[in-house]
Each structure stands twice: as C-alpha cells, then as structure tokens.
Design an enzyme around this catalytic site. Structure first.
Site, PDB file in Angstrom:
ATOM      1  N   GLY A 237       0.827  -1.196   0.000  1.00  0.00           N
ATOM      2  CA  GLY A 237       0.000   0.000   0.000  1.00  0.00           C
ATOM      3  C   GLY A 237       0.860   1.244   0.000  1.00  0.00           C
ATOM      4  O   GLY A 237       2.015   1.231  -0.438  1.00  0.00           O
ATOM      5  N   SER A 238       0.315   2.301   0.520  1.00  0.00           N
ATOM      6  CA  SER A 238       1.008   3.585   0.526  1.00  0.00           C
ATOM      7  C   SER A 238       2.083   3.639   1.606  1.00  0.00           C
ATOM      8  O   SER A 238       2.076   2.858   2.564  1.00  0.00           O
ATOM      9  CB  SER A 238       0.005   4.711   0.773  1.00  0.00           C
ATOM     10  N   GLY A 242       2.377   2.198   5.544  1.00  0.00           N
ATOM     11  CA  GLY A 242       3.549   1.529   6.093  1.00  0.00           C
ATOM     12  C   GLY A 242       4.069   2.168   7.360  1.00  0.00           C
ATOM     13  O   GLY A 242       4.571   1.483   8.252  1.00  0.00           O
ATOM     14  N   GLU A 259       5.698  -3.411   1.153  1.00  0.00           N
ATOM     15  CA  GLU A 259       5.824  -2.987  -0.243  1.00  0.00           C
ATOM     16  C   GLU A 259       5.014  -1.703  -0.372  1.00  0.00           C
ATOM     17  O   GLU A 259       3.787  -1.735  -0.474  1.00  0.00           O
ATOM     18  CB  GLU A 259       5.276  -4.071  -1.178  1.00  0.00           C
TER      19      GLU A 259
END
Length: 506
Positions: A237-238, A242, A259
């Site tokens: 995701g963004s 994270g 990721e």
C-alpha cells in the site's frame, strides 16, 4: 455492446464458486470503476471475526507444518490447476472490479499461475547450509522451519496477484495465511478463496482453516496487525500505511514485509533506440491508468534526444485509446474512484500554477460509463525536480525533464524518498553498467532498455528507502516466511568448546 458490470459480475461469480449470499448481503458496497455501478454487497469482519480467523489459521498451522514440504507443494500445484481452469472468468472479474484492461486482468491471473509453479519447485529446494565447525567431531548446520501464521494485506491495483506472491511461498514453507484484501476489490478475493478451497478439497493433507479471508477496511487490517499470533505481516500500500503498520509490528517484535510507494524514473541517453524506448515508456507510464506501484512517473531525457522523443510522446498521449477496459483496442481504463481522479486533477492544477507545461490530463467522457472516472494521461514538462514531482500521485502523470549528462540523471533518479524501480535506455555498455553499479540507481529494481514496470515472478520484487525494504516472490524471498535455526551436533566423546574456552570440572 458489453453487459453492464453488474450483470457481467453475476455471470462470472457462479462458475468461480462464489455463492450468491456471500456477495448479496452486507454493509460494504462494491462498485465497478468502469461505470460506478454497484456490483455487490459483502459482509465485513469485526474484531471477533479477525480473532476467529487467526485462531483457525493457527490451529491449521500446527498440523500443516508437519506435512513434508514437497507434499505442501502439491496443494499449491492443485491451486495452480484451478487458476488455469478459471483464468478467463477470473481475469474478467479483475477487470470489472479494479478497471484494468482485459489483457492486464488475464495477465494478473497468469502471474498467479506462474508463482504457483515457482513455489511448487521451491517446495523441494528449501535448502540450509552445512557449516565447517572449528571443533573436531562436530557438525554445524543451518535449518529452516515454518514461521507460523502469515498475514497478507493487499491493495486494489493488484487485487489477487500480490496475495499469491505471498501465499504460494508461505504455504510451501509450512505456514497458514490470513488475507485482508483491499475493501475496493473484495469480490476477486472471494473468488480466489473459493478456488483455493476447491484445491484444498482435492488434497487430503490440507487442514481446515489453512487460508482465511477477512473483508473490511482499516480496522480489520489493524486487528490483524496487532494480533500476537500473527508472526509476519506482508502489507502492500502507501508509504503512509507503512508508517502505521511497521511500528505496530515492531512493538510486538513481529516481522514486517512492506511494499510501499514508488516514484519511479527512467533515463534516456543519446544512443537509445527511440522506437523501443517509446513503446516501453508508453506502457510503463499509462498502463493500469498509472495505478501501479512501478508506474513510470519521472523521465530524464538527454538534450540531444529530448525534442524528438517529446514530440513522439505527445502524439502517443493525445491518441491513446481511453474507455471501457473490456472494449477491444482500449489501452487506458478508469481511475479507481473519485478520490484518485480528484487527486490527479488537484496535482495538475498545482503544476499549472507553478508554471509547468501540462499536456493532457483532462477528464474524458466515456459512453455508457457515466459513473466512471476517466482522464487522459498527462505529460508534464518540468525545469526542475520540485513540488509534486517529489511525491507519488497514484495516477497517469509523467514528468519530463532535460538533463545534460548521466551523472546528473542518476542524481535526479536517486533524489526522492522512494526507491522501488528505475530504468535506463542506452546502447552504451559503460552507461548501462554505471547505472547498475554502486554509484548508480539506488532502487530495488534497476532495468536496462525496458521500463520500470512489468516485473517477472522469478526475481525478488521490492524496493529501498520509503518503499519499505521488503522483497516478495522469487530469488531467496522464501526465507522471509521461515525461521532459521543454527544447529551443532557433537558426534564424538569429547567436549571441546569454541574459541578455545576451557571449563574443566574437578
């Protein structure tokens, strides 16, 4: 004339094994980005549901870890068979739910099939090491053991492939999996879960609860991240997501495989094959309507080829076909929702106010899709790398800058917070090798004469810096899903200690 997304969804779900009640009752409304039509309503998990799912996965893990790895690979092989049989229907469902053109939807299913094949081979190659011991009649070795329950949080843009990258490897490594898909794409997740259950029904060694599915928003993801029984969370995701997930996992000493965002660049040098370069740039920047983590967002072009390449790019951007992603010849489908569309338009407005030259980016009316959010991809000429260019706008915006030399281009490539993917177009061997050297690209992916997007499953996928540092899929990424044990066996009668230490009892 194609069916409406709502009608087509109903025709696809039954052969994929998703019962009607699972998509016809619940509080979460699912809409197709093609025309904004409602295509399902699904029930969301609550905190108790998350706890039950993790408990079921933990119980399954305790049994599954004792099944020999090659047998575990057989279950993944059967799952790959189910995906092959369902490829056409599942690919269409991906297109309906996330707006990819059909070839990309089918390509995503093929990616799942490929990673299953990779994992089946891996199930016979979970190798450890034999290490030379300094002590006589001792053998030292490295062993790899299953980790436990693996949580997977996936994003809308690859609604099922990213789960497969993680799940196929986690399963052959002996783990159970709990999956929280994007709340924007739950129907594809339900379909894939049904296909997995078909495979498990054909495999007597598969314990009940081995793969769990949790549908819902951020609260469901947070409950999964915070559950002490989940040993690893792989989250896509963004970067903002994270920043929340990483510290929460670290607080309980769990593993994180992150990721996150990408602000990917390409460098074009004077010797580049411009025909090849144009095709690569077009797919990398406009494919998936600019909604890939590996989408090309920054382009640094040498002065000598800037004008001819820009001229050809502007022609491609003005003529690319935009519309219903199911239609023949369409290359750019819709943005996922109003928020993504508004974010693109706000970024372009800011760029115009800064004096940047913007080509394209305007809204596009698509017949029979009045509720979809379509926009022409934007090409933005920049004099300096500043403002929105330093951030990732998840939309088809490509920034173009002139550069004088390779060192300047590499410096610009590296001068952002993200570090996922990068590429260079050149026929000069020295330039290519410099780009790949320790003073070249600082990204996790560095390509020569192909764009930054379109990774194969055989190579480790992931990036550095604010991209999170995680790696998924190929290479030795299986080690993330296992725990390492160093073992020393004394097969002699003496007890020599390491480093010459003496401890002799009287």
């Amino acid at each position: 004339m194609p069916l409406s997304p709502a009608d087509e969804t109903r025709t696809l779900l039954a052969p994929l094994g998703v019962p009607a009640p699972r998509v016809s009752a619940g509080d979460l409304v699912v809409r197709s980005p093609i025309d904004g039509a409602e295509i399902g309503r699904v029930a969301e998990a609550d905190a108790e549901g998350v706890a039950r799912a993790v408990a079921a996965a933990e119980a399954a893990f305790l049994k599954w870890r004792c099944v020999p790895a090659p047998r575990r690979g057989e279950l993944v092989r059967l799952f790959g068979e189910e995906l092959r049989a369902a490829k056409a229907d599942l690919g269409c469902l991906i297109t309906l739910e996330c707006g990819k053109i059909l070839s990309e939807g089918l390509g995503e299913v093929q990616e799942m099939i490929d990673v299953c094949d990779f994992a089946v081979g891996l199930s016979r190659q979970l190798y450890g090491l034999t290490i030379a011991s300094e002590r006589p009649e001792h053998r030292m070795s490295e062993l790899w053991r299953p980790l436990g329950v693996v949580g997977v949080v996936s994003a809308f843009n690859f609604p099922v492939a990213v789960w497969a990258w993680n799940a196929a490897l986690a399963l052959v490594c002996g783990n159970a999996v709990v999956w929280k898909p994007s709340e924007k794409t739950p129907l594809t997740a339900l379909a894939v879960q049904s296909l997995f259950e078909r495979a498990a029904a054909r495999f007597p060694d598969a314990p009940e609860g081995l793969s769990q599915l949790l549908i819902g928003g951020a609260a469901v993801g947070e409950a999964l991240v915070d559950d002490a029984r989940v040993a690893l969370v792989s989250a896509t995701g963004s970067t903002a997501m994270g920043r929340k997930v990483g510290p929460r996992l670290a607080a309980r000493f769990a593993r994180a495989l992150l990721e996150l965002g990408g602000n990917n660049a390409a460098i074009v040098r004077p010797t580049a094959d411009l025909d090849l370069t144009l095709r690569a740039l077009a797919f990398s920047a406009m494919g998936t309507a600019g909604q890939r983590c590996t989408t090309l967002r920054r382009l640094f072009v040498h002065d000598d080829v800037y004008e001819p390449l820009l001229r050809r790019l502007k022609a491609a951007y003005s003529s690319v076909s935009i519309g219903d992603p199911r239609a023949e010849g369409v290359l750019v489908g819709p943005l996922i929702d109003a928020r993504a569309f508004d974010g693109m338009q706000a970024t372009l407005a800011k760029l115009r106010s800064m004096g940047a030259i913007v080509h394209g980016g305007e809204p596009v009316e698509v017949a029979r899709a009045p509720g979809g959010f379509y926009a022409r991809p934007a090409l933005v000429e920049m004099n300096t790398q500043t403002g929105p260019m330093l951030d990732e706008t998840f939309a088809p915006i490509l920034y173009v800058m002139r550069v004088a030399d390779l060192d300047e281009a590499i410096e610009l490539n590296n001068a952002v917070a993200q570090g996922l993917s990068s590429s260079i177009f050149t026929n000069d061997l020295r330039e290519a090798e410099t780009f790949l050297s320790e003073r070249g690209s600082d990204c996790g992916i560095a390509n020569v004469n192909i764009g930054p997007s379109g990774a194969e499953i055989g190579g480790a996928f992931g990036g550095e810096k604010e991209t999170g540092g995680g790696r998924e899929s190929g290479s030795d990424c299986w080690k993330a899903y296992m725990r390492r044990v160093t073992s020393t066996v004394n097969y002699g009668r003496g007890l020599p200690l390491a480093q010459g230490v003496r401890f002799d009892l009287a």
